[in-house]
Design a protein around this motif. Sequence first.
Motif, PDB file in Angstrom:
ATOM      1  N   VAL A  22       0.853  -1.192   0.000  1.00  0.00           N
ATOM      2  CA  VAL A  22       0.000   0.000   0.000  1.00  0.00           C
ATOM      3  C   VAL A  22       0.885   1.237   0.000  1.00  0.00           C
ATOM      4  O   VAL A  22       1.812   1.358   0.812  1.00  0.00           O
ATOM      5  CB  VAL A  22      -0.936   0.016   1.222  1.00  0.00           C
ATOM      6  N   THR A  23       0.614   2.173  -0.920  1.00  0.00           N
ATOM      7  CA  THR A  23       1.405   3.407  -1.032  1.00  0.00           C
ATOM      8  C   THR A  23       0.615   4.652  -0.644  1.00  0.00           C
ATOM      9  O   THR A  23       1.208   5.662  -0.255  1.00  0.00           O
ATOM     10  CB  THR A  23       1.914   3.592  -2.476  1.00  0.00           C
ATOM     11  N   HIS A  24      -0.714   4.618  -0.790  1.00  0.00           N
ATOM     12  CA  HIS A  24      -1.556   5.772  -0.478  1.00  0.00           C
ATOM     13  C   HIS A  24      -2.811   5.293   0.249  1.00  0.00           C
ATOM     14  O   HIS A  24      -3.313   4.203  -0.026  1.00  0.00           O
ATOM     15  CB  HIS A  24      -1.999   6.508  -1.752  1.00  0.00           C
ATOM     16  N   ILE A  25      -3.316   6.145   1.151  1.00  0.00           N
ATOM     17  CA  ILE A  25      -4.588   5.863   1.812  1.00  0.00           C
ATOM     18  C   ILE A  25      -5.469   7.104   1.781  1.00  0.00           C
ATOM     19  O   ILE A  25      -4.974   8.237   1.679  1.00  0.00           O
ATOM     20  CB  ILE A  25      -4.397   5.396   3.282  1.00  0.00           C
ATOM     21  N   ASN A  26      -6.772   6.887   1.853  1.00  0.00           N
ATOM     22  CA  ASN A  26      -7.727   7.984   1.923  1.00  0.00           C
ATOM     23  C   ASN A  26      -7.774   8.513   3.350  1.00  0.00           C
ATOM     24  O   ASN A  26      -7.988   7.747   4.287  1.00  0.00           O
ATOM     25  CB  ASN A  26      -9.105   7.487   1.473  1.00  0.00           C
ATOM     26  N   ASN A  27      -7.581   9.811   3.518  1.00  0.00           N
ATOM     27  CA  ASN A  27      -7.543  10.383   4.863  1.00  0.00           C
ATOM     28  C   ASN A  27      -8.918  10.463   5.516  1.00  0.00           C
ATOM     29  O   ASN A  27      -9.013  10.710   6.717  1.00  0.00           O
ATOM     30  CB  ASN A  27      -6.912  11.777   4.832  1.00  0.00           C
ATOM     31  N   ASN A  28      -9.989  10.275   4.734  1.00  0.00           N
ATOM     32  CA  ASN A  28     -11.334  10.310   5.309  1.00  0.00           C
ATOM     33  C   ASN A  28     -11.735   8.959   5.892  1.00  0.00           C
ATOM     34  O   ASN A  28     -12.116   8.864   7.062  1.00  0.00           O
ATOM     35  CB  ASN A  28     -12.357  10.738   4.259  1.00  0.00           C
ATOM     36  N   ASP A  29     -11.649   7.915   5.082  1.00  0.00           N
ATOM     37  CA  ASP A  29     -12.125   6.601   5.541  1.00  0.00           C
ATOM     38  C   ASP A  29     -11.035   5.534   5.584  1.00  0.00           C
ATOM     39  O   ASP A  29     -11.321   4.367   5.847  1.00  0.00           O
ATOM     40  CB  ASP A  29     -13.298   6.121   4.687  1.00  0.00           C
ATOM     41  N   LYS A  30      -9.783   5.925   5.285  1.00  0.00           N
ATOM     42  CA  LYS A  30      -8.611   5.037   5.382  1.00  0.00           C
ATOM     43  C   LYS A  30      -8.623   3.893   4.374  1.00  0.00           C
ATOM     44  O   LYS A  30      -7.892   2.906   4.546  1.00  0.00           O
ATOM     45  CB  LYS A  30      -8.461   4.468   6.806  1.00  0.00           C
ATOM     46  N   THR A  31      -9.433   3.989   3.323  1.00  0.00           N
ATOM     47  CA  THR A  31      -9.398   2.970   2.274  1.00  0.00           C
ATOM     48  C   THR A  31      -8.121   3.117   1.446  1.00  0.00           C
ATOM     49  O   THR A  31      -7.480   4.172   1.436  1.00  0.00           O
ATOM     50  CB  THR A  31     -10.626   3.066   1.351  1.00  0.00           C
ATOM     51  N   ILE A  32      -7.778   2.050   0.723  1.00  0.00           N
ATOM     52  CA  ILE A  32      -6.556   2.035  -0.074  1.00  0.00           C
ATOM     53  C   ILE A  32      -6.715   2.936  -1.297  1.00  0.00           C
ATOM     54  O   ILE A  32      -7.687   2.835  -2.046  1.00  0.00           O
ATOM     55  CB  ILE A  32      -6.220   0.597  -0.510  1.00  0.00           C
ATOM     56  N   GLU A  33      -5.729   3.819  -1.503  1.00  0.00           N
ATOM     57  CA  GLU A  33      -5.746   4.741  -2.643  1.00  0.00           C
ATOM     58  C   GLU A  33      -4.563   4.534  -3.590  1.00  0.00           C
ATOM     59  O   GLU A  33      -4.515   5.157  -4.644  1.00  0.00           O
ATOM     60  CB  GLU A  33      -5.751   6.186  -2.157  1.00  0.00           C
ATOM     61  N   GLY A  34      -3.617   3.682  -3.204  1.00  0.00           N
ATOM     62  CA  GLY A  34      -2.473   3.446  -4.070  1.00  0.00           C
ATOM     63  C   GLY A  34      -1.780   2.143  -3.728  1.00  0.00           C
ATOM     64  O   GLY A  34      -1.748   1.732  -2.562  1.00  0.00           O
ATOM     65  N   LEU A  35      -1.232   1.480  -4.761  1.00  0.00           N
ATOM     66  CA  LEU A  35      -0.529   0.205  -4.581  1.00  0.00           C
ATOM     67  C   LEU A  35       0.718   0.184  -5.456  1.00  0.00           C
ATOM     68  O   LEU A  35       0.804   0.896  -6.466  1.00  0.00           O
ATOM     69  CB  LEU A  35      -1.424  -0.970  -4.988  1.00  0.00           C
ATOM     70  N   LYS A  36       1.670  -0.663  -5.069  1.00  0.00           N
ATOM     71  CA  LYS A  36       2.796  -0.961  -5.951  1.00  0.00           C
ATOM     72  C   LYS A  36       3.148  -2.427  -5.786  1.00  0.00           C
ATOM     73  O   LYS A  36       2.850  -3.040  -4.749  1.00  0.00           O
ATOM     74  CB  LYS A  36       3.997  -0.077  -5.656  1.00  0.00           C
ATOM     75  N   HIS A  37       3.762  -2.991  -6.808  1.00  0.00           N
ATOM     76  CA  HIS A  37       4.196  -4.392  -6.770  1.00  0.00           C
ATOM     77  C   HIS A  37       5.609  -4.447  -6.204  1.00  0.00           C
ATOM     78  O   HIS A  37       6.470  -3.634  -6.566  1.00  0.00           O
ATOM     79  CB  HIS A  37       4.159  -4.986  -8.176  1.00  0.00           C
ATOM     80  N   SER A  38       5.850  -5.377  -5.307  1.00  0.00           N
ATOM     81  CA  SER A  38       7.151  -5.454  -4.639  1.00  0.00           C
ATOM     82  C   SER A  38       8.244  -6.038  -5.526  1.00  0.00           C
ATOM     83  O   SER A  38       9.435  -5.849  -5.247  1.00  0.00           O
ATOM     84  CB  SER A  38       7.036  -6.287  -3.358  1.00  0.00           C
ATOM     85  N   LYS A  39       7.866  -6.745  -6.610  1.00  0.00           N
ATOM     86  CA  LYS A  39       8.852  -7.383  -7.472  1.00  0.00           C
ATOM     87  C   LYS A  39       8.928  -6.747  -8.858  1.00  0.00           C
ATOM     88  O   LYS A  39       9.999  -6.713  -9.466  1.00  0.00           O
ATOM     89  CB  LYS A  39       8.521  -8.874  -7.637  1.00  0.00           C
ATOM     90  N   TYR A  40       7.807  -6.271  -9.358  1.00  0.00           N
ATOM     91  CA  TYR A  40       7.754  -5.769 -10.725  1.00  0.00           C
ATOM     92  C   TYR A  40       7.554  -4.251 -10.755  1.00  0.00           C
ATOM     93  O   TYR A  40       7.030  -3.671  -9.797  1.00  0.00           O
ATOM     94  CB  TYR A  40       6.612  -6.446 -11.492  1.00  0.00           C
ATOM     95  N   PRO A  41       7.927  -3.600 -11.862  1.00  0.00           N
ATOM     96  CA  PRO A  41       7.755  -2.147 -11.987  1.00  0.00           C
ATOM     97  C   PRO A  41       6.300  -1.791 -12.329  1.00  0.00           C
ATOM     98  O   PRO A  41       5.983  -1.424 -13.463  1.00  0.00           O
ATOM     99  CB  PRO A  41       8.716  -1.780 -13.118  1.00  0.00           C
ATOM    100  N   VAL A  42       5.445  -1.889 -11.341  1.00  0.00           N
ATOM    101  CA  VAL A  42       4.012  -1.620 -11.516  1.00  0.00           C
ATOM    102  C   VAL A  42       3.501  -0.862 -10.297  1.00  0.00           C
ATOM    103  O   VAL A  42       3.810  -1.227  -9.166  1.00  0.00           O
ATOM    104  CB  VAL A  42       3.189  -2.922 -11.681  1.00  0.00           C
ATOM    105  N   PHE A  43       2.725   0.194 -10.546  1.00  0.00           N
ATOM    106  CA  PHE A  43       2.066   0.885  -9.448  1.00  0.00           C
ATOM    107  C   PHE A  43       0.722   1.410  -9.940  1.00  0.00           C
ATOM    108  O   PHE A  43       0.444   1.454 -11.147  1.00  0.00           O
ATOM    109  CB  PHE A  43       2.933   2.012  -8.883  1.00  0.00           C
ATOM    110  N   SER A  44      -0.123   1.802  -8.986  1.00  0.00           N
ATOM    111  CA  SER A  44      -1.461   2.260  -9.360  1.00  0.00           C
ATOM    112  C   SER A  44      -2.011   3.185  -8.285  1.00  0.00           C
ATOM    113  O   SER A  44      -1.567   3.161  -7.136  1.00  0.00           O
ATOM    114  CB  SER A  44      -2.404   1.058  -9.535  1.00  0.00           C
ATOM    115  N   VAL A  45      -2.992   4.003  -8.685  1.00  0.00           N
ATOM    116  CA  VAL A  45      -3.702   4.862  -7.735  1.00  0.00           C
ATOM    117  C   VAL A  45      -5.200   4.773  -8.015  1.00  0.00           C
ATOM    118  O   VAL A  45      -5.627   4.566  -9.154  1.00  0.00           O
ATOM    119  CB  VAL A  45      -3.239   6.332  -7.816  1.00  0.00           C
TER     120      VAL A  45
END
Length: 378
Positions: free
Chosen positions: A307-330
Amino acid sequence: MQARLLLQDGTLFTGTSFGAEGKQTGEVVFNTGITGYQEVLTDPSYCGQIVTMTYPLIGNYGITRDDFESVRPYVHGFAVRHYEPVPSNWRAQYSVGDLLKEYGIIGISDIDTRMLTRIIRHHGTMKGILTTGSQPLEELKEMMAAMTIEELRNQVPMTSTPHLFSSPGNGERIVLIDYGAKSGILRELNKRDCDVVVVPHDTTAEEIRRLDPDGIQLSNGPGDPKDVPHAVRTIAELLGEYPMFGICLGHQLFALASGADTEKLKFGHRGGNHPVKELESGRCFITSQNHGYTVNEDSIQGTDLEVTHINNNDKTIEGLKHSKYPVFSVQYHPEAAPGPYDNSYLFDRFLDMIREHKRNHPKQPRQAAIAAAVKGER
């Protein structure tokens, strides 16, 4: 002319019609933006939804073709407190009512949008029927009971491009998989001189490989990510081969392809004022969002996702990255500018990741690849 909006729980709103006439069904949601109603109307992610604007005055600056986020609006209905039919803006080309009428979309005004929003916040998003007809209330309720969830699905094929097309540039070649992409994503890539190839949602992994991309952009789009399992399979097959960047629906599809799970939010995140915290830097960004689903936090356990980002209102996931591959998302929309442009740095990060991947994994010269293929055939 009178218009009526009937909710799944039996609540009826009676107001004034603007735009097209007729009857339409959809999922009733709300957007908290003070401005940006044109971007809302033309965002493909709203396909299948009857959108309520919480800001009371809508239509005052009209419609300008230059600000469209897609070739046409995809909403199934538009509900506002007060509609202004005469815009006051030198850029305006026509009114919101004219736009809705052109594309057969019903608008309803002069209703208590605050009450409607509170109902959705309390009970969650629900089905609705918007009509300008004179059908008896009991008939509308019968129609509501007959509505199935299947009617609110299949939005990705409705909004995706049916054919491949190119937006040439001199930089990195990016394959943009269109699940209902906003124009802003292509615009941000073009600003960075990327050579962009936009492909339909059902393009296979092998077809993408033939395009020889440097990176893959997973676009936003409407609906439940589990309604497009073919997209999940394609992303899973390409993980590790190319750098990827997912936005909104693309973020959810990347999570599913990596073994995580998604779930429906009670009333979603829709608006231009959602605070998101980047965990690495501790910075808070004000973001534009439009989604009804989120990645389940517990399902991240046991995967290669971080997890790379979280929502400050409800703490849901707002961003991810892969630990092995060059992939991320928001989960939010970095191509949108709800005031500042401070989220567009993610496109620069994507290109930096692509360049680093190319340095670490240099491609075989094409002539050598062709020669090797010919030799193998012999």
